[in-house]
Enzyme design. Structure first.
Site, PDB file in Angstrom:
ATOM      1  N   TYR A   1       0.871  -1.254   0.111  1.00  0.00           N
ATOM      2  CA  TYR A   1       0.114   0.095  -0.071  1.00  0.00           C
ATOM      3  C   TYR A   1       0.939   1.206  -0.007  1.00  0.00           C
ATOM      4  CZ  TYR A   1      -3.608   3.516   1.598  1.00  0.00           C
ATOM      5  OH  TYR A   1      -4.259   4.485   1.577  1.00  0.00           O
TER       6      TYR A   1
ATOM      7  N   ASP B   1       9.522   3.024  -0.051  1.00  0.00           N
ATOM      8  CA  ASP B   1       8.373   3.407   0.866  1.00  0.00           C
ATOM      9  C   ASP B   1       8.774   3.202   1.827  1.00  0.00           C
ATOM     10  OD1 ASP B   1       6.119   4.526   1.749  1.00  0.00           O
ATOM     11  OD2 ASP B   1       4.789   3.634   0.482  1.00  0.00           O
TER      12      ASP B   1
ATOM     13  N   LYS C   1       4.086   9.230   8.823  1.00  0.00           N
ATOM     14  CA  LYS C   1       3.789   8.742  10.033  1.00  0.00           C
ATOM     15  C   LYS C   1       4.725   9.086  11.278  1.00  0.00           C
ATOM     16  CE  LYS C   1       1.488   4.790   8.131  1.00  0.00           C
ATOM     17  NZ  LYS C   1      -0.097   4.646   8.250  1.00  0.00           N
TER      18      LYS C   1
HETATM   19  N1  PLP Z   1       2.811   4.162   2.178  1.00  0.00           N
HETATM   20  C1  PLP Z   1       2.767   3.340   3.225  1.00  0.00           C
HETATM   21  C2  PLP Z   1       3.834   2.277   3.196  1.00  0.00           C
HETATM   22  C3  PLP Z   1       1.776   3.280   4.205  1.00  0.00           C
HETATM   23  O1  PLP Z   1       1.686   2.433   5.230  1.00  0.00           O
HETATM   24  C4  PLP Z   1       0.799   4.618   4.027  1.00  0.00           C
HETATM   25  C5  PLP Z   1      -0.506   4.636   5.117  1.00  0.00           C
HETATM   26  O2  PLP Z   1      -0.556   3.559   5.699  1.00  0.00           O
HETATM   27  C6  PLP Z   1       1.061   5.289   3.087  1.00  0.00           C
HETATM   28  C7  PLP Z   1       2.070   5.197   2.253  1.00  0.00           C
HETATM   29  C8  PLP Z   1      -0.124   6.666   2.974  1.00  0.00           C
HETATM   30  O3  PLP Z   1       0.238   7.412   3.863  1.00  0.00           O
HETATM   31  P1  PLP Z   1      -1.054   8.370   4.259  1.00  0.00           P
HETATM   32  O4  PLP Z   1      -2.069   7.600   4.980  1.00  0.00           O
HETATM   33  O5  PLP Z   1      -0.328   9.283   5.221  1.00  0.00           O
HETATM   34  O6  PLP Z   1      -1.462   9.106   3.150  1.00  0.00           O
END
Ligand code: PLP
Length: 452
Positions: free
Chosen positions: A152, A247, A283
Site C-alpha cells: 500500500y 516507501d 507517520k
Molecule cells: N505508504 C505506506 C507504506 C503506508 O503504510 C501508508 C499509510 O498507511 C501510506 C503510504 C499513505 O500514507 P497516508 O495515509 O499518510 O497518506
C-alpha cells in the site's frame, strides 16, 4: 460556557456516535479501516489518548496497539511533543513561508538516512509517494511504474491496484474512479519474486520509470522481504535506468533510527550497501501531526520545482506546528526508545504465538524489527507468508472473534488482519501485562471460530 460546550459534547456511547457519524460522513469514518468493516460492531470513538492508552466516548480505557496506525512511536501525547506543539502554535499556525524548523527536520532526516541528501516535506504519505512517482517519471521521461501486490502506498490513483491496507481488508481489487489509462501505467507484480521483476524489465525495460516497494511490507500483514530482494530491485532498476522508490512511510524511523533501510544496511561495508534513489516517509516523521516527506540524491530531488521542472506544492507543506511535533518526536527517538519498542514487540509477539499454540490455532507470527502481525491457517503456519496471495489465503474468519475478545478485555488491536500491531516506547509493564492477560481467552475464541 455550558451552552458553548453543548455542541462539542460527545454522544454518550460508541453506538450513538456511530449512528450520528453515518448520518454525516460516508460510512461514518474519515478513513475506511476505522469502520470495523471486517470485524463488525461499532468503532470506538476516542476522546483522548495518553501513553499506551486510549479512552473512548463511554469513558472506557484500552491498551492501544494501533498507535494512530504508526505515528505514535513514543506513545500518545508525549509531554515534550505536546509542549513543542503548544509552543509552536502560540507563535502562529501557518505562515506559507519557509521556517528554520523545516530545515532542521530535513537535516534530522538526512542525519539518520544520509542518502536523503535533499528532503521535501509534504503533509501525507500519499502525497509523498504520488510526488515520488511523478518525479521518477519526470527524471526518466518514461511512463510505467512497477508496484507489488499487497503493498500500500496511499490512495494515489495509479498505486491502488491490488493494494494492501484498507483495500485488502475490504477485499477490493482496486478502486472505482481510477481510469484505465492510469491503471495501464502500473505493472503489478507478486511480492518477493525477483524473476517477475526481471521479466517485466525484459519486456518493458525502456518504458519503466520506477519500481516502488514498501521497504518491508506491513499493509498485507507483515511480510519480510526475502534475503536479497531489495538489493535485487536496486540491481535491476540500475541496470535498466529506472529509479527505485523505497516507501518507508510506515517503517521509517519506526523499525530503527534509519528505518528499514537502516536495519538492512547497518553493519555492512559501505560498498555492500544498497541505496534507493528516493525514500518516502510519513507517520513517525510527524509524531501524530500531518508531516510526510520524500528524499533522495540531490541530483534527483532537484528536479522538483522551483529548482527543476517537476511541479509539487502545498499550502500546508512543512506546517510549523506539525513540523514541531515531528522534530520533537525524532529528537526523543533515541537508541533507548528503539530498544524498548523492540523488547515490547518481542514480549507481545512471543505471548501471542504461545497463546495461539496453546489454544491449537494454526498460525504464523511474522516480524520485521518492532513490527509484527499474525496470519491464521495451516498454510501460513507451515510455509510462512511471502506474498499477497499467501496473505489472502489465510483463515481470515478467525480474526473477528479474536479481535472482539481482545477489545472486550480492554486491548485495542488493528481491526484488520492485514495490518501490523504497533508497539510504543510508552508500553510499560502494566500495559504489556494487560495485553498478556487478554491473549489466552482471545486465542480460545479464535480456536472456536468457524468459516462463515
Ligand atoms: N505508504 C505506506 C507504506 C503506508 O503504510 C501508508 C499509510 O498507511 C501510506 C503510504 C499513505 O500514507 P497516508 O495515509 O499518510 O497518506
Amino acid at each position: 460556557v455550558e451552552t458553548a460546550l453543548v455542541g462539542a459534547t460527545p454522544p454518550a456511547d460508541n453506538h450513538t456516535a456511530f449512528l450520528r457519524a453515518q448520518d454525516a460522513i460516508p460510512g461514518g469514518v474519515n478513513s475506511p479501516v476505522r469502520a470495523y468493516g471486517s470485524v463488525g460492531g461499532d468503532p470506538r470513538f476516542l476522546t483522548s489518548a495518553r501513553g499506551p492508552y486510549v479512552t473512548d466516548v463511554a469513558g472506557r480505557e484500552y491498551v492501544d496497539l494501533v498507535g494512530s496506525w504508526g505515528p505514535a512511536l513514543l506513545g500518545h501525547a508525549h509531554p515534550e511533543v505536546v509542549a513543542a506543539v503548544q509552543e509552536a502554535a502560540a507563535r502562529g499556525l501557518s505562515f506559507g513561508a519557509p521556517t528554520v524548523g523545516e530545515v532542521e527536520l530535513a537535516e534530522e532526516v538526512r542525519r539518520r538516512v544520509p542518502a536523503a541528501e535533499h528532503v521535501r516535506l509534504v503533509s501525507t504519505g500519499t502525497e509523498a509517494t504520488m510526488t515520488a512517482v511523478r518525479l521518477a517519471r519526470g527524471v526518466t521521461g518514461r511512463p510505467l511504474v512497477v508496484k507489488f501486490a499487497g503493498c500500500y502506498h496511499g490512495h494515489v490513483d495509479g498505486l491502488l491496484a491490488e493494494a494492501g491496507s484498507g483495500v485488502a481488508t475490504l477485499s477490493m481489487p482496486g478502486s472505482a474512479g481510477v481510469t484505465e489509462a492510469s491503471a495501464a501505467e502500473t505493472l503489478v507484480l507478486p511480492y518477493n519474486d525477483l524473476a517477475a521483476v526481471e521479466a517485466a524489465f525484459a519486456e518493458h525495460g525502456d518504458r519503466i520509470a520506477a519500481v516502488i516497494t514498501e521497504a518491508a511490507p506491513a499493509n498485507m500483514g507483515v511480510v519480510p522481504p526475502s534475503d536479497g530482494f531489495n538489493a535485487g530491485l536496486r540491481r535491476l532498476t540500475s541496470q535498466h535506468g529506472a529509479l527505485l522508490i523505497l516507501d518507508e512511510v510506515l517503517t521509517g524511523f519506526r523499525v530503527s533510527e534509519a528505518g528499514y533501510w537502516g536495519l538492512e544496511n547497518t553493519g555492512r561495508a559501505a560498498d555492500a550497501r544498497w541505496t534507493p534513489d528516493l525514500f518516502t516517509f510519513g507517520k513517525v516523521i510527524g509524531g501524530g501531526m500531518p508531516v510526510a516527506a520524500l528524499g533522495g540524491a540531490a541530483s534527483v530531488m532537484d528536479h522538483l520545482a522551483p529548482s527543476g521542472p517537476v511541479y509539487q506544492a502545498g499550502t500546508l507543506s512543512g506546517n510549523p506546528v506539525a513540523v514541531a511535533a515531528g522534530l520533537a518526536t525524532l529528537r526523543l527517538a533515541d537508541e533507548m526508545v528503539y530498544d524498548h519498542v523492540a523488547a515490547v514487540a518481542t514480549t507481545v509477539s512471543d505471548a501471542l504465538g504461545s497463546a495461539l499454540e496453546t489454544a491449537g490455532v494454526p498460525h504464523r507470527v511474522q516480524r520485521v524489527g518492532s513490527l509484527f502481525s499474525v496470519f491464521f491457517g495451516e498454510a501460513a503456519a507451515r510455509d510462512g507468508v511471502r506474498s499477497y496471495a499467501d496473505a489472502q489465503a489465510q483463515d481470515v474468519y478467525r480474526h473477528k472473534p479474536f479481535f472482539h475478545a481482545m477489545l472486550d478485555a480492554g486491548v485495542n488491536l488493528p481491526p484488520s488482519l492485514f495490518e501490523a500491531w504497533f508497539c510504543s516506547a510508552a508500553h510499560d509493564e502494566d500495559a504489556v501485562g494487560r495485553i498478556l492477560e487478554a491473549l489466552p481467552a482471545a486465542a480460545r475464541a479464535a480456536a472456536e471460530a468457524t468459516p462463515d
